[in-house]
Scaffold this motif. Structure first.
Motif, PDB file in Angstrom:
ATOM      1  N   VAL A  22       0.865  -1.022   0.006  1.00  0.00           N
ATOM      2  CA  VAL A  22      -0.234  -0.255   0.120  1.00  0.00           C
ATOM      3  C   VAL A  22       1.017   1.087   0.151  1.00  0.00           C
ATOM      4  O   VAL A  22       1.453   1.487   0.751  1.00  0.00           O
ATOM      5  CB  VAL A  22      -1.231   0.837   1.312  1.00  0.00           C
ATOM      6  N   GLY A  23       0.566   1.658  -0.889  1.00  0.00           N
ATOM      7  CA  GLY A  23       1.474   2.293  -1.180  1.00  0.00           C
ATOM      8  C   GLY A  23       2.592   3.336  -2.452  1.00  0.00           C
ATOM      9  O   GLY A  23       2.824   1.952  -2.940  1.00  0.00           O
TER      10      GLY A  23
ATOM     11  N   GLY B 139       5.240   5.713  -3.104  1.00  0.00           N
ATOM     12  CA  GLY B 139       5.899   6.617  -2.825  1.00  0.00           C
ATOM     13  C   GLY B 139       7.122   6.410  -2.767  1.00  0.00           C
ATOM     14  O   GLY B 139       7.962   5.494  -3.037  1.00  0.00           O
ATOM     15  N   ASN B 140       8.492   6.926  -1.839  1.00  0.00           N
ATOM     16  CA  ASN B 140       9.443   7.320  -1.997  1.00  0.00           C
ATOM     17  C   ASN B 140      10.263   5.675  -1.219  1.00  0.00           C
ATOM     18  O   ASN B 140      10.735   4.496  -1.862  1.00  0.00           O
ATOM     19  CB  ASN B 140      10.392   7.823  -0.938  1.00  0.00           C
ATOM     20  N   VAL B 141       9.392   5.461  -0.599  1.00  0.00           N
ATOM     21  CA  VAL B 141       9.345   3.910  -0.028  1.00  0.00           C
ATOM     22  C   VAL B 141       9.079   2.244  -0.562  1.00  0.00           C
ATOM     23  O   VAL B 141       9.496   1.941  -0.386  1.00  0.00           O
ATOM     24  CB  VAL B 141       9.309   2.935   2.076  1.00  0.00           C
TER      25      VAL B 141
ATOM     26  N   CYS C  34      -1.122  -0.754  -4.383  1.00  0.00           N
ATOM     27  CA  CYS C  34      -2.709   0.197  -4.299  1.00  0.00           C
ATOM     28  C   CYS C  34      -2.419   1.245  -3.557  1.00  0.00           C
ATOM     29  O   CYS C  34      -1.624   1.572  -2.673  1.00  0.00           O
ATOM     30  CB  CYS C  34      -3.382  -0.745  -2.486  1.00  0.00           C
ATOM     31  N   SER C  35      -2.563   2.480  -4.068  1.00  0.00           N
ATOM     32  CA  SER C  35      -2.316   4.190  -4.161  1.00  0.00           C
ATOM     33  C   SER C  35      -3.678   4.921  -3.835  1.00  0.00           C
ATOM     34  O   SER C  35      -4.161   4.631  -4.712  1.00  0.00           O
ATOM     35  CB  SER C  35      -0.927   4.181  -5.324  1.00  0.00           C
ATOM     36  N   ARG C  36      -2.905   5.716  -3.124  1.00  0.00           N
ATOM     37  CA  ARG C  36      -4.642   6.596  -3.411  1.00  0.00           C
ATOM     38  C   ARG C  36      -5.030   7.695  -4.572  1.00  0.00           C
ATOM     39  O   ARG C  36      -6.349   7.199  -4.905  1.00  0.00           O
ATOM     40  CB  ARG C  36      -4.247   7.770  -2.267  1.00  0.00           C
ATOM     41  N   ARG C  37      -3.757   7.436  -5.794  1.00  0.00           N
ATOM     42  CA  ARG C  37      -4.416   7.550  -6.882  1.00  0.00           C
ATOM     43  C   ARG C  37      -3.500   6.628  -7.339  1.00  0.00           C
ATOM     44  O   ARG C  37      -2.830   6.084  -7.416  1.00  0.00           O
ATOM     45  CB  ARG C  37      -3.749   9.027  -7.264  1.00  0.00           C
TER      46      ARG C  37
ATOM     47  N   VAL D 234       2.838   3.889   3.911  1.00  0.00           N
ATOM     48  CA  VAL D 234       2.006   5.588   3.025  1.00  0.00           C
ATOM     49  C   VAL D 234       2.535   6.669   4.548  1.00  0.00           C
ATOM     50  O   VAL D 234       3.125   6.167   5.612  1.00  0.00           O
ATOM     51  CB  VAL D 234       0.641   4.964   3.535  1.00  0.00           C
TER      52      VAL D 234
ATOM     53  N   ILE E   9      -0.977   5.921   8.770  1.00  0.00           N
ATOM     54  CA  ILE E   9      -1.779   4.473   8.897  1.00  0.00           C
ATOM     55  C   ILE E   9      -2.751   4.237   8.877  1.00  0.00           C
ATOM     56  O   ILE E   9      -3.229   3.130   9.202  1.00  0.00           O
ATOM     57  CB  ILE E   9      -0.036   4.628   9.255  1.00  0.00           C
TER      58      ILE E   9
ATOM     59  N   GLU F 173      -5.563   5.533   9.144  1.00  0.00           N
ATOM     60  CA  GLU F 173      -7.220   5.358   8.347  1.00  0.00           C
ATOM     61  C   GLU F 173      -7.226   4.260   7.483  1.00  0.00           C
ATOM     62  O   GLU F 173      -8.199   3.126   7.190  1.00  0.00           O
ATOM     63  CB  GLU F 173      -6.783   6.772   7.487  1.00  0.00           C
TER      64      GLU F 173
ATOM     65  N   THR G 207       5.925   1.005   8.383  1.00  0.00           N
ATOM     66  CA  THR G 207       7.401   0.993   7.518  1.00  0.00           C
ATOM     67  C   THR G 207       7.725   2.724   8.389  1.00  0.00           C
ATOM     68  O   THR G 207       9.411   2.912   8.205  1.00  0.00           O
ATOM     69  CB  THR G 207       7.781   0.762   6.025  1.00  0.00           C
ATOM     70  N   SER G 208       7.041   2.935   9.501  1.00  0.00           N
ATOM     71  CA  SER G 208       7.313   4.461   9.989  1.00  0.00           C
ATOM     72  C   SER G 208       8.542   4.099  11.326  1.00  0.00           C
ATOM     73  O   SER G 208       7.893   2.864  12.187  1.00  0.00           O
ATOM     74  CB  SER G 208       6.187   4.503  10.153  1.00  0.00           C
TER      75      SER G 208
ATOM     76  N   TYR H  13      11.407  -1.091   9.546  1.00  0.00           N
ATOM     77  CA  TYR H  13      11.157   0.592   9.890  1.00  0.00           C
ATOM     78  C   TYR H  13      12.637   0.474   8.968  1.00  0.00           C
ATOM     79  O   TYR H  13      14.107   0.012   9.498  1.00  0.00           O
ATOM     80  CB  TYR H  13      11.548   1.003  10.702  1.00  0.00           C
ATOM     81  N   PRO H  14      13.046   0.952   8.020  1.00  0.00           N
ATOM     82  CA  PRO H  14      13.999   0.750   7.306  1.00  0.00           C
ATOM     83  C   PRO H  14      15.334   2.594   7.630  1.00  0.00           C
ATOM     84  O   PRO H  14      14.390   3.442   6.771  1.00  0.00           O
ATOM     85  CB  PRO H  14      13.903   1.385   5.451  1.00  0.00           C
TER      86      PRO H  14
END
Ligand SMILES: NC(=O)c1ccc[n+]([C@@H]2O[C@H](COP(=O)([O-])OP(=O)(O)OC[C@H]3O[C@@H](n4cnc5c(N)ncnc54)[C@H](OP(=O)(O)O)[C@@H]3O)[C@@H](O)[C@H]2O)c1
Length: 258
Positions: free
Chosen positions: A6-7, A9-11, A30-33, A70, A75, A77, A94-95, A114-115
């Motif tokens: 899910v996401g 982006g960068n990670v 899966c992404s929001r957009r 994300v 997270i 939501e 991953t936070s 978490y990286p």
């Protein structure tokens, strides 16, 4: 074992590549957009299995593991949506600063991967040397996350949420704030028509010094010497709030003088 991401982006973009290269089947991204999920899927390409791009988390099932890469504020939501679809899922975030408890309230099998690295989408990172800090709600999930982490990296450390939050705070100082100082430095160079590149040997030596000396031992400059005349000359060149930042940094450097 199928993994859903899910996401996008960068990670997520780095992680999905590393997992795919390690041989994990990827159920989908899966992404929001939707366009962002599709773009990432196209960029990576060559999935052995049918991997989908979607904007609905339901479409990621039957993934066995869901990794939520994300932004931190999303997270909870996403976890709430997921818990209504399948509370039995194994869900991982991953936070650095989000506690495991945020997930364990919803899922019996959950954890953290978490990286500790700075990821930007278009910059390649050698994943095998990225340290991963892991935590889980139970032994079975910890073993699962540990095996995923060891398949993509050589450095895996178990750490609780409190330690991870403190380490993330340290990382904000060591990476994000340092990078912001580069932004401020670049502005000063631009003001007199100089190239930021001239500073790179200094930046490289500053970074490499702390491999051998403690950061306190490595400090140099007008603040640690308490050269008031230079400090005032520099402050006179700055507007606000940079002048205030310069003074705060100088005072704080003095506080940590050995
Ligand atoms: N960047 C780093 O260096 C770094 C390092 C270590 C850990 N982390 C952690 O990793 C996580 C992700 O950070 P990031 O830097 O990759 O963030 P990012 O680049 O801002 O990406 C966030 C992603 O989350 C997606 N998203 C947000 N809400 C969503 C929702 N409701 N459903 C589906 N997708 C949703 C966004 O989708 P759209 O693009 O479609 O809007 C976007 O792709 C954070 O917890 C962060 O603390 C980051």
């Amino acid at each position: 074992m199928k993994i859903g991401i899910v996401g996008s982006g960068n990670v997520a973009s780095h992680l999905v590549r590393a997992l795919k290269n390690a041989g994990y089947p990827i159920a989908g991204i899966c992404s929001r957009r939707l366009s962002h999920a599709e773009k990432l899927l196209n960029e990576i390409g060559d999935f052995e299995q049918a991997t989908i791009a979607t904007e609905s988390i339901e479409d990621l099932f039957p993934a066995d593991v869901l990794i939520l890469a994300v932004n931190d504020d999303s997270i909870l939501e996403v976890a709430q949506v997921l818990s209504k679809i399948d509370p039995g899922s194994c869900v991982i975030h991953t936070s650095g600063s989000t506690a495991l408890s945020l997930l364990s309230e919803h899922f019996p099998n959950c954890g953290v991967l978490y990286p500790l690295q700075t990821f930007s989408k278009d910059r390649r990172v050698k994943f095998s040397s990225v340290p991963f800090f892991i935590e889980a709600s139970n032994k079975k999930t910890l073993d699962l996350i540990s095996s995923i982490a060891y398949n993509i990296s050589e450095r895996v450390v178990e750490m609780n949420s409190e330690q991870r939050r403190r380490m993330h705070l340290a990382a904000v100082f060591a990476c994000n704030f340092v990078n912001h100082c580069y932004v401020l430095a670049e502005q000063e160079m631009i003001k007199c028509g100089l190239d930021f590149e001239l500073l790179l040997p200094l930046i490289d030596e500053t970074t490499s010094k702390v491999h051998r000396l403690s950061p306190q031992q490595a400090q140099t400059g007008p603040a640690i010497r308490n050269d008031k005349r230079i400090i005032n000359l520099h402050k006179a060149l700055l507007g606000q709030p940079e002048q205030e930042i310069y003074q705060l940094f100088s005072d704080n450097i003095q506080r940590y003088k050995l």
